[in-house]
Motif scaffolding. Sequence first.
Motif, PDB file in Angstrom:
ATOM      1  N   TYR A  74      -4.266  -4.769  -1.299  1.00  0.00           N
ATOM      2  CA  TYR A  74      -4.132  -3.692  -2.270  1.00  0.00           C
ATOM      3  C   TYR A  74      -5.019  -3.872  -3.488  1.00  0.00           C
ATOM      4  O   TYR A  74      -5.318  -2.902  -4.185  1.00  0.00           O
ATOM      5  N   ILE A  75      -5.403  -5.113  -3.785  1.00  0.00           N
ATOM      6  CA  ILE A  75      -6.295  -5.362  -4.910  1.00  0.00           C
ATOM      7  C   ILE A  75      -7.414  -6.292  -4.475  1.00  0.00           C
ATOM      8  O   ILE A  75      -7.278  -7.051  -3.518  1.00  0.00           O
ATOM      9  N   LYS A  76      -8.515  -6.218  -5.210  1.00  0.00           N
ATOM     10  CA  LYS A  76      -9.673  -7.091  -4.984  1.00  0.00           C
ATOM     11  C   LYS A  76      -9.796  -7.997  -6.196  1.00  0.00           C
ATOM     12  O   LYS A  76      -9.630  -7.558  -7.335  1.00  0.00           O
ATOM     13  N   VAL A  77     -10.061  -9.276  -5.939  1.00  0.00           N
ATOM     14  CA  VAL A  77     -10.176 -10.269  -7.008  1.00  0.00           C
ATOM     15  C   VAL A  77     -11.637 -10.677  -7.150  1.00  0.00           C
ATOM     16  O   VAL A  77     -12.310 -10.962  -6.158  1.00  0.00           O
ATOM     17  N   TYR A  78     -12.115 -10.676  -8.379  1.00  0.00           N
ATOM     18  CA  TYR A  78     -13.481 -11.102  -8.676  1.00  0.00           C
ATOM     19  C   TYR A  78     -13.411 -12.279  -9.635  1.00  0.00           C
ATOM     20  O   TYR A  78     -12.864 -12.147 -10.722  1.00  0.00           O
TER      21      TYR A  78
END
Length: 98
Positions: free
Chosen positions: A57-61
């Motif tokens: 559901y989320i992308k981490v950078y």
Amino acid sequence: MNPIGNLNKIFESRIRLGVMSVLMVNDEVNFNDLKQMLEVTDGNLASHLNTLEENGYIKVYKGFIGRKTNTTYSITATGEKAFKGHLAALEHMIKFTK
């Protein structure tokens, strides 16, 4: 029909609900800003972010600003679709459950 059947269990947590709400209206948000907005501890926020990431559901950078690490988060297309579906199910439940 079960009025709660279309609700997404992932979003039952108020913290995950808050994270998704913030990310729906911001392109990306860093960890410290999320922590301040939601008024939660590092560990608590991190565990909820992990759950959202594991579900796609989320992308981490992860990056750096100078020598300091900077982790930012954004919503994925899958996350946006799931969250909108959850909100639609809530609205339906509110309008049509008697």
